[in-house]
Write a protein that holds these residues in place. Structure first.
Motif, PDB file in Angstrom:
ATOM      1  N   LEU A 294       1.246   6.725   1.645  1.00  0.00           N
ATOM      2  CA  LEU A 294       0.532   5.408   1.828  1.00  0.00           C
ATOM      3  C   LEU A 294      -0.641   5.899   1.029  1.00  0.00           C
ATOM      4  O   LEU A 294      -1.690   6.401   1.143  1.00  0.00           O
ATOM      5  CB  LEU A 294      -0.015   5.334   3.361  1.00  0.00           C
ATOM      6  CG  LEU A 294      -0.657   3.909   3.600  1.00  0.00           C
ATOM      7  CD1 LEU A 294       0.015   2.990   3.331  1.00  0.00           C
ATOM      8  CD2 LEU A 294      -1.109   3.895   5.164  1.00  0.00           C
ATOM      9  N   ALA A 295      -0.798   5.313  -0.387  1.00  0.00           N
ATOM     10  CA  ALA A 295      -1.800   5.528  -1.179  1.00  0.00           C
ATOM     11  C   ALA A 295      -1.896   4.354  -2.135  1.00  0.00           C
ATOM     12  O   ALA A 295      -1.333   4.247  -3.286  1.00  0.00           O
ATOM     13  CB  ALA A 295      -1.171   6.677  -2.342  1.00  0.00           C
ATOM     14  N   PRO A 296      -2.635   3.316  -1.741  1.00  0.00           N
ATOM     15  CA  PRO A 296      -3.146   2.227  -2.647  1.00  0.00           C
ATOM     16  C   PRO A 296      -3.849   2.348  -4.035  1.00  0.00           C
ATOM     17  O   PRO A 296      -4.425   3.683  -3.983  1.00  0.00           O
ATOM     18  CB  PRO A 296      -4.069   1.601  -1.841  1.00  0.00           C
ATOM     19  CG  PRO A 296      -3.914   1.910  -0.382  1.00  0.00           C
ATOM     20  CD  PRO A 296      -3.410   3.350  -0.506  1.00  0.00           C
ATOM     21  N   ARG A 297      -3.224   1.898  -5.138  1.00  0.00           N
ATOM     22  CA  ARG A 297      -3.703   2.255  -6.197  1.00  0.00           C
ATOM     23  C   ARG A 297      -3.379   3.474  -6.996  1.00  0.00           C
ATOM     24  O   ARG A 297      -4.014   3.799  -7.885  1.00  0.00           O
ATOM     25  CB  ARG A 297      -5.284   1.933  -6.444  1.00  0.00           C
ATOM     26  CG  ARG A 297      -5.933   0.398  -6.184  1.00  0.00           C
ATOM     27  CD  ARG A 297      -7.213   0.664  -6.094  1.00  0.00           C
ATOM     28  NE  ARG A 297      -7.942   1.369  -5.119  1.00  0.00           N
ATOM     29  CZ  ARG A 297      -7.814   1.050  -3.698  1.00  0.00           C
ATOM     30  NH1 ARG A 297      -7.494  -0.155  -3.337  1.00  0.00           N
ATOM     31  NH2 ARG A 297      -8.597   2.085  -2.910  1.00  0.00           N
TER      32      ARG A 297
ATOM     33  N   ASP B  48       0.104  -1.352  11.724  1.00  0.00           N
ATOM     34  CA  ASP B  48       0.569  -1.982  10.302  1.00  0.00           C
ATOM     35  C   ASP B  48       1.733  -1.208   9.816  1.00  0.00           C
ATOM     36  O   ASP B  48       1.891  -0.153  10.109  1.00  0.00           O
ATOM     37  CB  ASP B  48      -0.284  -1.918   9.271  1.00  0.00           C
ATOM     38  CG  ASP B  48      -1.640  -3.024   9.336  1.00  0.00           C
ATOM     39  OD1 ASP B  48      -1.254  -4.074   9.989  1.00  0.00           O
ATOM     40  OD2 ASP B  48      -2.390  -2.807   8.587  1.00  0.00           O
ATOM     41  N   LEU B  49       2.938  -1.787   9.531  1.00  0.00           N
ATOM     42  CA  LEU B  49       4.108  -1.116   8.853  1.00  0.00           C
ATOM     43  C   LEU B  49       4.130  -1.950   7.329  1.00  0.00           C
ATOM     44  O   LEU B  49       3.931  -2.970   7.200  1.00  0.00           O
ATOM     45  CB  LEU B  49       5.480  -1.464   9.627  1.00  0.00           C
ATOM     46  CG  LEU B  49       5.480  -0.653  10.978  1.00  0.00           C
ATOM     47  CD1 LEU B  49       6.773  -1.236  11.600  1.00  0.00           C
ATOM     48  CD2 LEU B  49       5.393   0.525  10.923  1.00  0.00           C
TER      49      LEU B  49
ATOM     50  N   LYS C  32       0.957   6.698 -10.565  1.00  0.00           N
ATOM     51  CA  LYS C  32       1.069   8.304 -10.614  1.00  0.00           C
ATOM     52  C   LYS C  32       2.005   9.079  -9.868  1.00  0.00           C
ATOM     53  O   LYS C  32       2.457  10.089 -10.044  1.00  0.00           O
ATOM     54  CB  LYS C  32      -0.541   8.673 -10.250  1.00  0.00           C
ATOM     55  CG  LYS C  32      -0.724  10.325 -10.436  1.00  0.00           C
ATOM     56  CD  LYS C  32      -1.885  10.491  -9.938  1.00  0.00           C
ATOM     57  CE  LYS C  32      -2.503  10.350  -8.554  1.00  0.00           C
ATOM     58  NZ  LYS C  32      -3.857  11.015  -8.056  1.00  0.00           N
ATOM     59  N   LEU C  33       2.098   8.500  -8.669  1.00  0.00           N
ATOM     60  CA  LEU C  33       2.833   9.198  -7.639  1.00  0.00           C
ATOM     61  C   LEU C  33       4.539   8.876  -7.908  1.00  0.00           C
ATOM     62  O   LEU C  33       5.269   9.646  -7.546  1.00  0.00           O
ATOM     63  CB  LEU C  33       2.740   8.600  -6.334  1.00  0.00           C
ATOM     64  CG  LEU C  33       1.380   8.863  -5.733  1.00  0.00           C
ATOM     65  CD1 LEU C  33       0.807   8.412  -4.494  1.00  0.00           C
ATOM     66  CD2 LEU C  33       1.021  10.591  -5.606  1.00  0.00           C
ATOM     67  N   LEU C  34       5.099   7.694  -8.403  1.00  0.00           N
ATOM     68  CA  LEU C  34       6.303   7.444  -8.270  1.00  0.00           C
ATOM     69  C   LEU C  34       7.404   8.256  -8.939  1.00  0.00           C
ATOM     70  O   LEU C  34       8.352   8.639  -8.319  1.00  0.00           O
ATOM     71  CB  LEU C  34       6.331   5.927  -8.611  1.00  0.00           C
ATOM     72  CG  LEU C  34       7.962   5.088  -8.369  1.00  0.00           C
ATOM     73  CD1 LEU C  34       8.393   5.383  -7.075  1.00  0.00           C
ATOM     74  CD2 LEU C  34       8.026   3.748  -8.919  1.00  0.00           C
TER      75      LEU C  34
ATOM     76  N   GLU D 260       0.933  -1.322   0.003  1.00  0.00           N
ATOM     77  CA  GLU D 260       0.129  -0.059   0.017  1.00  0.00           C
ATOM     78  C   GLU D 260       0.796   1.314   0.253  1.00  0.00           C
ATOM     79  O   GLU D 260       0.280   2.388  -0.296  1.00  0.00           O
ATOM     80  CB  GLU D 260      -0.927  -0.043   1.198  1.00  0.00           C
ATOM     81  CG  GLU D 260      -2.116  -0.958   1.065  1.00  0.00           C
ATOM     82  CD  GLU D 260      -1.952  -2.527   1.698  1.00  0.00           C
ATOM     83  OE1 GLU D 260      -2.719  -2.903   2.116  1.00  0.00           O
ATOM     84  OE2 GLU D 260      -0.753  -2.804   1.551  1.00  0.00           O
ATOM     85  N   SER D 261       2.061   1.341   0.462  1.00  0.00           N
ATOM     86  CA  SER D 261       3.124   2.359   0.545  1.00  0.00           C
ATOM     87  C   SER D 261       3.845   2.499  -0.772  1.00  0.00           C
ATOM     88  O   SER D 261       4.202   1.306  -1.307  1.00  0.00           O
ATOM     89  CB  SER D 261       4.202   2.220   1.575  1.00  0.00           C
ATOM     90  OG  SER D 261       4.817   3.244   1.702  1.00  0.00           O
ATOM     91  N   CYS D 262       3.906   3.739  -1.197  1.00  0.00           N
ATOM     92  CA  CYS D 262       4.633   4.111  -2.344  1.00  0.00           C
ATOM     93  C   CYS D 262       5.814   4.932  -1.949  1.00  0.00           C
ATOM     94  O   CYS D 262       5.461   5.844  -1.193  1.00  0.00           O
ATOM     95  CB  CYS D 262       3.868   4.919  -3.406  1.00  0.00           C
ATOM     96  SG  CYS D 262       4.620   5.568  -4.936  1.00  0.00           S
ATOM     97  N   SER D 263       7.094   4.500  -2.175  1.00  0.00           N
ATOM     98  CA  SER D 263       8.067   5.293  -1.537  1.00  0.00           C
ATOM     99  C   SER D 263       9.416   5.308  -2.398  1.00  0.00           C
ATOM    100  O   SER D 263       9.509   4.558  -3.178  1.00  0.00           O
ATOM    101  CB  SER D 263       8.555   4.744  -0.343  1.00  0.00           C
ATOM    102  OG  SER D 263       8.944   3.279  -0.363  1.00  0.00           O
TER     103      SER D 263
END
Length: 236
Positions: free
Chosen positions: A32-35, A191-192, A39-41, A14-17
């Protein structure tokens, strides 16, 4: 250890980093941005490079979360790492999401032995066990996808006095069905999810060991891919 300039990205959960290692310092971003990973990466990567006043061509390698995790997330991260690496003629460093999760658990707890678990759905978890060693996280059991209760097999094979820290979304997802944990196992309350800042630190060790590979050889690790195919009619 040889100093390296490494970019790390992860979209497996769920995390994008993303994170950048340069001259021993790490800068990172996560959301933390599921789906929304696709777009974010890339904007994250562009911002990190801009903040460090660097270009991709100045890097030594690109590290990426190679799984296990969500099928779509693992594919996004692998494909993005390959695209960036091909464009800048760089090698890649595949890093286990479970290993990165274990390093995060060590950072938070200081407990050397980590049980890292990611919720794999279907009443299963992705599970790995690691021991901290001079900044690196060394596997003490093979990564697996398994029913939640199978984690006990790992600690039963270790000395009874060994302390363990249970980290990741797999624990809270199934904690109610696991019963009381042994006194030598502490579970993180929330959750981590794996983070690129831990991956880039682990990638530095992998780089020093000569584990970088050509981008064309970057392979995702699903752990559950054969199970998925068997669920399709006519697939064995």
């Amino acid at each position: 250890m040889t100093k390296a300039r490494i970019l790390a990205i992860d979209t497996c959960t769920e995390s994008c980093s993303s994170a950048l290692l340069c001259d021993g310092d790490i800068i990172s971003q996560s959301q933390l941005a599921p789906r929304e990973h696709a777009k974010l990466l890339l904007p994250m990567v562009q911002q990190l490079l801009a903040d460090a006043q660097m270009s991709l061509s100045q890097l030594d390698a690109i590290a990426f979360g190679r799984g296990p995790g969500s099928f779509t997330g693992v594919r996004i991260g692998t494909a993005t790492a390959q695209g960036l690496a091909f464009g800048a003629d760089l090698p890649v460093l595949p890093i286990s999401t479970l290993q990165a999760l274990a390093r995060q658990g060590y950072r938070l707890s200081g407990i050397e032995q980590q049980l890292a678990a990611i919720d794999a759905r279907m009443n299963e978890m992705y599970l790995g066990a690691y021991r901290h060693l001079d900044g690196d996280m060394v596997a003490v059991a093979k990564e697996r996808v398994c029913p939640p209760e199978h984690w006990r097999e790992i600690i039963e094979s270790a000395p009874a006095t060994s302390d363990w820290y249970a980290t990741g979304s797999g624990w809270n997802a199934y904690l109610a069905t696991l019963g009381e944990l042994p006194s030598n196992v502490t579970c993180h309350a929330d959750d981590l999810f794996p983070l690129a800042e831990d991956m880039v630190a682990l990638a530095e060790f992998a780089w020093a060991r000569g584990e970088a590979v050509d981008a064309a050889l970057a392979q995702p690790v699903y752990l559950r891919d054969t199970v998925t195919w068997k669920k399709l009619p006519g697939r064995e």
